[in-house]
Design an enzyme around this catalytic site. Structure first.
Site, PDB file in Angstrom:
ATOM      1  CG  ASN A 116      -0.973  37.553  85.766  1.00 15.94           C
ATOM      2  OD1 ASN A 116      -0.764  38.652  86.265  1.00 15.94           O
ATOM      3  ND2 ASN A 116      -1.697  36.633  86.348  1.00 15.94           N
ATOM      4  CE  LYS A 168       3.385  68.136  63.911  1.00 17.13           C
ATOM      5  NZ  LYS A 168       3.291  67.186  65.006  1.00 17.13           N
ATOM      6  CG  ASP A 196      -0.228  65.787  66.727  1.00 15.98           C
ATOM      7  OD1 ASP A 196      -0.066  65.026  67.692  1.00 15.98           O
ATOM      8  OD2 ASP A 196       0.696  66.173  66.005  1.00 15.98           O
ATOM      9  CD  GLU A 197       0.494  62.211  68.407  1.00 15.64           C
ATOM     10  OE1 GLU A 197       1.510  62.498  69.059  1.00 15.64           O
ATOM     11  OE2 GLU A 197       0.363  62.481  67.197  1.00 15.64           O
ATOM     12  CG  HIS A 287      -0.645  58.387  65.961  1.00 15.45           C
ATOM     13  ND1 HIS A 287       0.018  58.178  67.151  1.00 15.45           N
ATOM     14  CD2 HIS A 287       0.088  59.290  65.273  1.00 15.45           C
ATOM     15  CE1 HIS A 287       1.113  58.938  67.168  1.00 15.45           C
ATOM     16  NE2 HIS A 287       1.176  59.619  66.051  1.00 15.45           N
ATOM     17  NE  ARG A 288       5.198  54.090  65.626  1.00 16.72           N
ATOM     18  CZ  ARG A 288       6.397  53.558  65.425  1.00 16.72           C
ATOM     19  NH1 ARG A 288       6.577  52.265  65.559  1.00 16.72           N
ATOM     20  NH2 ARG A 288       7.427  54.318  65.097  1.00 16.72           N
ATOM     21  CB  SER A 372       4.793  60.234  60.456  1.00 16.72           C
ATOM     22  OG  SER A 372       4.459  61.426  61.122  1.00 16.72           O
TER      23      SER A 372
END
Length: 443
Positions: A116, A168, A196-197, A287-288, A372
């Site tokens: 909050n 990719k 990939d994320e 993964h972030r 990465s």
């Protein structure tokens, strides 16, 4: 006339919540906030306001305060220090009693501490720089499903960084072509390939088809190389049930590792998945995605080292941790600070690396940091030096961008990492002769 219970009206927070004489307890959760108050708000008041609003406080005395022991439950601002080089910023240190938090819930920890208070009017900006998690609290978490040592034993790979590659183009390939790219990279010498994320289950490639073709690619590459291979199958989904369904299917296929986007997926989902992964022998790659929304501004939000600590408690075996050398932001000492927070048992307070508190993880397993993002083979000497052996180096474009194709790209990376590790072990100076080492190895 009626008796007066207490005086109504707005009270200064610092009367109750600023306690410079307080001695912190071993069981307290400690927080370091970077506070930028509005003009005219004194530092003590701003610091106390943060402590109050993120623990027991409200803007006035309420009669139910009499039914509890405020001294036992309130957060306390116990120290304030100016930030060097900034006029209107300072670090406020806040101690929270352990009883304010539900055991084993990162979700509750964050709801309390950062839930909050960030919208608070008296503050122009607020950033949570670090948290000290006491063993009394960290022991209520399972932590990473397996940790660094168990992962090495499962994979039978020692003494070098692990190599990965994000497939990719990340969106648009059919499942079969995707699986083919996975096979070529693994066959060429990588340890892992990665969804990939944002590859979840889109119209051009549904998750189940991808899982099946990737499992086939893994098995074929394993049979041909005699090494254990993996592909991070992204189990992230719109609901927890769907996420678990994907993880269960991955386990049925016999693959070694799944993946989750822990910030967009949420800590509750992540912790559930981590528990499943430990119970079922799956490694968990984290993964972030979305981290920069929270951690990029220097004076507002949360530093990534806090998100990294939270992930270690919630659970993950790998987490992305910046590169220091690639296309995305990250300063070397600070990055190494939270890389150590992920891997080590005990991390000393060191302000030059952004570590505000000594952190003792006791026996909680470590997380492998993943480098990465825009890195390629010529970064290899720097990466081996910066991250050491306990890391995963991921080259997406740096593998698939090889002019001769995916497999030669993978070969290049594997040759380079082994050459760099060997040169380092022989005592050569990688910073100076790294490129030469790689050129020799590639002949």
């Amino acid at each position: 006339k009626a008796s007066v219970g207490f005086k109504a009206g707005v009270k200064d927070y610092r009367l109750t919540y600023y306690t410079p004489e307080y001695q912190t307890k071993d069981t307290d959760i400690l927080a370091a906030f970077r506070v930028t108050p509005q003009p005219g708000v004194p530092p003590e008041e701003a610091g106390a306001a943060v402590a109050a609003e993120s623990s027991t406080g409200t803007w006035t005395t309420v009669w139910t305060d009499g039914l509890t022991s405020l001294d036992r439950y309130k957060g306390r601002c116990y120290d304030i220090e100016p930030v060097a080089g900034e006029e209107s910023q300072f670090i406020a240190y806040v101690a929270y009693p352990l009883d304010l938090f539900e055991e084993g819930s990162v979700t509750n920890l964050f709801t309390s501490i950062v839930g909050n208070v960030f919208g608070f009017k008296a503050l122009r900006a607020l950033r949570l720089e670090d948290l000290r998690i006491p063993p009394a609290y960290s022991k209520t978490f399972q932590g990473p499903p397996h940790g660094i040592q168990v992962e090495r034993d499962k994979l039978n790979k020692y003494g070098r960084p692990l190599l990965g590659c994000t497939i990719k183009p990340k969106l648009g390939l059919s499942a079969k072509n995707y699986g083919r790219a996975v096979y070529e990279c693994l066959r060429g010498g990588l340890d892992f390939t990665k969804d990939d994320e944002n590859v979840n289950s889109q119209p051009f490639m549904r998750w189940r088809d991808r899982f099946v073709f990737c499992a086939e690619a893994i098995n074929k590459a394993q049979a041909e190389t005699g090494e254990i291979k993996g592909h991070y199958l992204n189990a992230t989904a719109g609901t927890c049930e769907e996420m678990m369904k994907r993880a269960i299917f991955a386990r049925e296929l016999g693959v070694p590792i799944v993946m989750h986007d822990y910030l967009t997926g949420g800590f509750t989902a992540n912790t559930s998945l981590a528990h499943y992964c430990r119970d079922n022998g799956l490694l968990l790659h984290i993964h972030r995605a979305m981290h920069a929304v929270i951690d990029r501004q220097r004076n507002h939000g949360m530093h990534f080292r806090v998100l990294a600590k939270a992930l270690r408690m919630s659970g993950g075996d790998h987490v992305h941790a910046g590169t220091v050398v690639g296309k995305l932001e990250g300063e070397r000492d600070v990055t190494l600070g939270f890389v150590d927070l992920l891997r080590d048992d005990f991390i000393e307070k060191d302000r030059s690396r952004g570590i505000y508190f000594t952190q003792d993880w006791v026996s909680m397993p470590g997380v492998l940091p993943v480098a990465s993002g825009g890195i390629h083979v010529w970064h290899m000497p720097a990466l081996t030096e910066i991250f050491g052996d306990d890391s995963v180096l991921q080259f997406g474009g740096g593998t698939l961008g090889h002019p001769w194709g995916n497999a030669p790209g993978a070969v290049t990376n594997r040759v380079a990492v082994e050459a760099c590790v060997q040169a380092r072990n022989e005592g050569r100076d990688l910073a100076r002769e790294g490129n030469e080492v790689i050129r020799e190895a590639c002949k």
